[in-house]
Write an enzyme that holds these catalytic residues in place. Structure first.
Site, PDB file in Angstrom:
ATOM      1  N   PRO A 124       1.495  22.296   8.629  1.00 21.07           N
ATOM      2  CA  PRO A 124       0.885  23.028   7.519  1.00 21.07           C
ATOM      3  C   PRO A 124       1.909  23.852   6.732  1.00 21.07           C
ATOM      4  O   PRO A 124       3.003  24.122   7.249  1.00 21.07           O
ATOM      5  CB  PRO A 124      -0.139  23.936   8.209  1.00 21.07           C
ATOM      6  N   GLY A 139       4.142  26.693   5.195  1.00 22.64           N
ATOM      7  CA  GLY A 139       4.591  28.000   5.655  1.00 22.64           C
ATOM      8  C   GLY A 139       5.001  28.055   7.102  1.00 22.64           C
ATOM      9  O   GLY A 139       5.293  29.119   7.639  1.00 22.64           O
ATOM     10  N   THR A 140       5.040  26.902   7.767  1.00 23.66           N
ATOM     11  CA  THR A 140       5.380  26.925   9.181  1.00 23.66           C
ATOM     12  C   THR A 140       6.882  26.788   9.419  1.00 23.66           C
ATOM     13  O   THR A 140       7.324  26.796  10.559  1.00 23.66           O
ATOM     14  CB  THR A 140       4.653  25.792   9.937  1.00 23.66           C
ATOM     15  N   LYS A 174       9.085  24.300   7.746  1.00 16.70           N
ATOM     16  CA  LYS A 174       9.662  22.956   7.638  1.00 16.70           C
ATOM     17  C   LYS A 174      10.956  22.997   6.817  1.00 16.70           C
ATOM     18  O   LYS A 174      11.975  22.443   7.227  1.00 16.70           O
ATOM     19  CB  LYS A 174       8.647  22.003   6.994  1.00 16.70           C
ATOM     20  N   THR A 175      10.889  23.654   5.668  1.00 14.14           N
ATOM     21  CA  THR A 175      12.077  23.763   4.825  1.00 14.14           C
ATOM     22  C   THR A 175      13.184  24.491   5.572  1.00 14.14           C
ATOM     23  O   THR A 175      14.350  24.084   5.552  1.00 14.14           O
ATOM     24  CB  THR A 175      11.732  24.514   3.526  1.00 14.14           C
ATOM     25  N   HIS A 177     -14.683  26.729  24.815  1.00 13.38           N
ATOM     26  CA  HIS A 177     -14.915  25.339  24.420  1.00 13.38           C
ATOM     27  C   HIS A 177     -13.756  24.453  24.892  1.00 13.38           C
ATOM     28  O   HIS A 177     -13.971  23.423  25.545  1.00 13.38           O
ATOM     29  CB  HIS A 177     -15.060  25.276  22.893  1.00 13.38           C
ATOM     30  N   GLU A 178     -12.543  24.882  24.576  1.00 13.92           N
ATOM     31  CA  GLU A 178     -11.377  24.058  24.928  1.00 13.92           C
ATOM     32  C   GLU A 178     -11.185  23.968  26.439  1.00 13.92           C
ATOM     33  O   GLU A 178     -10.862  22.901  26.966  1.00 13.92           O
ATOM     34  CB  GLU A 178     -10.107  24.607  24.265  1.00 13.92           C
ATOM     35  N   HIS A 207     -13.450  21.380  27.875  1.00 15.17           N
ATOM     36  CA  HIS A 207     -12.889  20.021  27.799  1.00 15.17           C
ATOM     37  C   HIS A 207     -11.889  19.794  28.921  1.00 15.17           C
ATOM     38  O   HIS A 207     -11.936  18.795  29.635  1.00 15.17           O
ATOM     39  CB  HIS A 207     -12.119  19.827  26.478  1.00 15.17           C
ATOM     40  N   ASP A 260     -16.258  16.284  18.365  1.00 15.49           N
ATOM     41  CA  ASP A 260     -16.460  15.730  19.703  1.00 15.49           C
ATOM     42  C   ASP A 260     -17.664  14.807  19.712  1.00 15.49           C
ATOM     43  O   ASP A 260     -17.634  13.719  20.295  1.00 15.49           O
ATOM     44  CB  ASP A 260     -16.713  16.858  20.710  1.00 15.49           C
TER      45      ASP A 260
HETATM   46  P1  ADP Z   1       7.274  25.239   4.817  1.00 13.49           P
HETATM   47  O1  ADP Z   1       8.434  24.514   4.246  1.00 13.49           O
HETATM   48  O2  ADP Z   1       6.820  24.676   6.129  1.00 13.49           O
HETATM   49  O3  ADP Z   1       6.144  25.413   3.892  1.00 13.49           O
HETATM   50  P2  ADP Z   1       9.151  27.353   4.815  1.00 13.49           P
HETATM   51  O4  ADP Z   1      10.224  26.767   5.629  1.00 13.49           O
HETATM   52  O5  ADP Z   1       9.330  27.317   3.350  1.00 13.49           O
HETATM   53  O6  ADP Z   1       7.768  26.699   5.179  1.00 13.49           O
HETATM   54  O7  ADP Z   1       8.916  28.836   5.312  1.00 13.49           O
HETATM   55  C1  ADP Z   1       8.763  29.890   4.427  1.00 13.49           C
HETATM   56  C2  ADP Z   1       9.351  31.141   5.011  1.00 13.49           C
HETATM   57  O8  ADP Z   1       8.617  31.561   6.139  1.00 13.49           O
HETATM   58  C3  ADP Z   1      10.761  30.968   5.504  1.00 13.49           C
HETATM   59  O9  ADP Z   1      11.683  31.177   4.490  1.00 13.49           O
HETATM   60  C4  ADP Z   1      10.883  32.012   6.587  1.00 13.49           C
HETATM   61  O10 ADP Z   1      11.203  33.264   6.041  1.00 13.49           O
HETATM   62  C5  ADP Z   1       9.470  32.085   7.121  1.00 13.49           C
HETATM   63  N1  ADP Z   1       9.332  31.308   8.330  1.00 13.49           N
HETATM   64  C6  ADP Z   1       8.537  30.249   8.492  1.00 13.49           C
HETATM   65  N2  ADP Z   1       8.617  29.751   9.733  1.00 13.49           N
HETATM   66  C7  ADP Z   1       9.514  30.500  10.375  1.00 13.49           C
HETATM   67  C8  ADP Z   1      10.043  30.474  11.702  1.00 13.49           C
HETATM   68  N3  ADP Z   1       9.653  29.574  12.610  1.00 13.49           N
HETATM   69  N4  ADP Z   1      10.964  31.412  12.035  1.00 13.49           N
HETATM   70  C9  ADP Z   1      11.360  32.312  11.120  1.00 13.49           C
HETATM   71  N5  ADP Z   1      10.906  32.381   9.871  1.00 13.49           N
HETATM   72  C10 ADP Z   1       9.981  31.501   9.492  1.00 13.49           C
HETATM   73 ZN    ZN Z   2     -14.136  20.107  21.328  1.00 15.86          ZN
HETATM   74 MG    MG Z   3       8.591  24.101   2.253  1.00 12.88          MG
END
Ligand code: ADP
Ligand code: ZN
Ligand code: MG
Length: 639
Positions: free
Chosen positions: A243, A245-246, A248-249, A463-464, A467, A540
């Site tokens: 998703p 903000g996790t 990836k970039t 719930h989990e 399962h 489920d």
């Molecule tokens: P995505 O590309 O998955 O949408 P980003 O890599 O752009 O997310 O993350 C946005 C910002 O959130 C990053 O610049 C960082 O500051 C913060 N961030 C997200 N995940 C992490 C993480 N695992 N550890 C530290 N900072 C994180």
């Molecule tokens: Zn379930």
């Molecule tokens: Mg990104």
């Protein structure tokens, strides 16, 4: 910004300006020339006289010939006239200074007089009587002029329009048409290039599994010889799935930073533009640039924008398809000795074209999920280092109250807290700032994203665990490898992961029933603990029903129908949906059978969990506190 990009533009659309200008000037000159040419046909008639005087001149016999035009009549005098008659008629005396200049030519037969044409039916007779030659000049259609006005002018106009329009769009185009107009080399930068991202894996907190699979790729980039020597092909690409903000970039940058290689990044949505062929040529440009900087990393964000599956589409999008094809052929084309690694990010892997996921392309998949409790704590620690924290700050508490928040949310929270501290004119961030920031960020997100409240969290946990317990307690079920209640974007509020110990090709009836029981025990746990049912079981139920249906209609395992085939999986290759082949009466019977199987499995689930109520509660409480449990921890509870 890449220096080579600007070089290409040196001879760009600017060249078109002089072209346009030249053509305008040529157009004006041609118009002038035409006008002068036309004008010359009536040249020579210099002095206007009255119509009466004209008649008198004709009567007096000095006129040699008359040229009758559209609105004027020009006359040529006889060469041998003495000039006096003319002077008398025209009342030109010798002293008249104004017309002196024309007098010498009076006797030379030039057409020096003209008169306005008057409706005069007798004119022809008069002229015939006096033997004056008269004619009406035919405006000859000059073949060159005709050619110019019929062909050159329209073409010129179209050409000018074309040049103009092309210039307008040149800014948004790159590559492509090329040729004499030299359009399509765009100034617009469509990718970024960082020589050194400066990001390392230490900047990425949590995400240990993702980091683990990426570390290998770093090694590929750093010491390619090692792999080449043994004859191993390097992987060309990896897909980061998770998703927004996790991180990836951030992870992609960290791979580049760790390997100390240049980082090319671009967004998939920017690729897809109005003009067909542009996206494809951009892909070509990008790979050409990357090849010059190898080893390097190309990061394509939002790859789903170009990589959308091509089937199930009416019409389709030519541009996207061309771009995708170009990307595929570039990925196949560059040899792995070039050491270009392509990382791509998406949060919708299910819509990607199968061709992208084939070996030699994005064959590796790295899951980047929302962080669990320890993950959040680690992320908060990373971002907490960037601000001055007070002594009362307890990041554990913050991470406990931010279930479902992503890394980006947490980074944002720390920043909000710091801003609040400044507003309060404090030099350090206190716990209250952080708590307040949590409220702000969560309130802003709650509508869009799921962040569970404590009551929901409890329900999901039971719930989990329901399962997981049912799975562990039945001898024919699969072992549990992970339970988590971190909300996903993909719909599920939590999940229990079962991984079969060995690959299975056949399933027995009791295994199928155990599977259904496992699926139904999420709901069963809710009923036991809360005496109430929630909507969390819908998926489920869907899966359990599908399985039960197959038992009856395809596997021939029901008492009612026995081995009668009721559904054929005939169009499995189209949409995989089986076709019901029996009568309507049988159809109703099938439904009854399915309901019976489901009811029986539900009963089994309820009794299983009731017998193990203590374990259910114990594990659920642990899960509420820790948000995820791995397989080993789970088995410890049971032993
Ligand atoms: P995505 O590309 O998955 O949408 P980003 O890599 O752009 O997310 O993350 C946005 C910002 O959130 C990053 O610049 C960082 O500051 C913060 N961030 C997200 N995940 C992490 C993480 N695992 N550890 C530290 N900072 C994180
Ligand atoms: Zn379930
Ligand atoms: Mg990104």
């Amino acid at each position: 910004m890449d220096p080579n990009q600007s070089k290409e533009n040196a001879g760009g659309p600017v060249q078109n300006k002089p072209n346009l200008f030249n053509f305008l000037i040529i157009g004006v000159i041609i118009t002038f020339a035409l006008n002068i040419f036309m004008g010359s046909m009536t040249a020579g008639s210099k002095m206007q006289i009255e119509y009466g005087q004209f008649i008198q001149l004709v009567e007096s016999g000095v006129v040699k010939q008359v040229q009758i035009g559209e609105d004027r009549i020009a006359l040529t005098l006889k060469g041998d006239n003495d000039g006096n008659a003319v002077r008398n008629i025209l009342r030109l005396d010798n002293a008249a200074t104004t017309n002196r200049s024309i007098l010498p030519s009076l006797s030379q037969g030039d057409q020096i007089f003209y008169t306005g044409r008057v409706e005069d039916p007798l004119l022809t007779n008069r002229l015939l009587e006096r033997e004056v030659a008269f004619f009406r000049p035919i405006i000859q259609s000059n073949p060159i002029l005709t050619f110019i006005s019929n062909w050159v002018f329209p073409l010129l106009i179209f050409y000018l329009l074309y040049t103009f329009i092309m210039q307008k769009f040149a800014g948004t185009m790159s590559g492509g048409l090329g040729g004499m107009l030299n359009v399509g080399k765009s100034k617009a930068k469509f990718y970024d290039m960082e020589k050194n991202t400066g990001v390392t894996f230490n900047d990425v907190a949590g995400q240990d599994e993702a980091k683990e699979s990426l570390i290998e790729l770093v090694d590929f980039l750093q010491s390619p010889e090692k792999y080449r020597k043994i004859g191993a092909k390097q992987p060309k690409g990896a897909l980061l799935v998770g998703p927004p903000g996790t991180g990836k970039t951030l992870l992609a940058k960290a791979v580049a930073g760790e390997a100390k290689v240049p980082f090319f990044s671009l967004s998939g949505s920017e690729f897809v533009e109005m003009f067909v062929g542009i996206g494809a040529s951009r892909v070509r440009d990008l790979f050409a640039q990357a090849a010059k900087h190898s080893p390097c990393i190309i990061f394509i964000d939002e790859i789903d924008a170009i990589g959308k599956s091509r089937d199930n589409q009416i019409g389709g999008n030519d541009e996207r398809e061309q771009t995708l094809n170009q990307l595929l052929s570039e990925m196949d084309g560059f040899d792995s000795s070039k050491s270009i690694l392509i990382l791509a990010a998406t949060n919708r892997p299910e819509i990607l074209d199968k061709a992208l996921l084939r070996p030699g392309r994005f064959d590796r998949r790295v899951i980047v999920d929302k962080p669990d409790l320890p993950g959040r704590e680690a992320i908060l620690a990373v971002h907490g280092k960037k601000v001055t924290l007070g002594t009362n700050v307890d990041m554990k508490e913050i991470s406990r109250s931010t279930s479902g928040a992503t890394g980006a949310d947490l980074a944002n929270m720390v920043n909000e807290a710091a801003l609040r501290a400044v507003r309060m004119e404090r030099a350090e961030v206190l716990q209250e700032d952080l708590m307040e920031a949590v409220e702000v960020v969560i309130a802003g997100k709650e509508k869009k994203d799921r962040i569970l409240n404590p009551k929901e969290k409890r329900m999901v946990a039971f719930h989990e665990v329901g399962h997981a317990l049912a799975s562990a307690l039945q001898k024919n079920a699969q072992p549990v490898t992970k339970i988590t209640i971190v909300p996903r974007t993909m719909g599920a509020l939590g999940y229990t992961m079962n991984v079969p110990e060995e690959e299975r090709y056949l399933m027995t009836k009791s295994e199928l029933l155990a599977r259904i029981t496992t699926l139904l025990s999420g709901r069963a746990a809710e009923e036991i603990e809360f005496g109430e049912e929630s909507t969390g079981a819908s998926n489920d139920i869907e899966q359990a029903t599908k399985l039960a249906r197959s038992i009856v209609t395809q596997y021939g395992m029901s008492n009612k129908f026995g081995m009668m085939g009721l559904e054929s999986p005939s169009n499995q290759y189209l949409d995989g949906r089986p076709v019901f082949t029996a009568s309507d009466v049988s159809s109703a019977g099938v439904d009854e059978e399915i309901a019976r199987i489901i009811r029986e499995c539900h009963e089994t689930a309820l009794s299983l969990l009731r017998e193990n109520r203590a374990k259910l509660t114990e594990i659920a409480e642990y899960l509420i506190a820790h948000e995820s449990i791995n397989g080993v921890q789970f088995m410890d509870f049971l032993s």
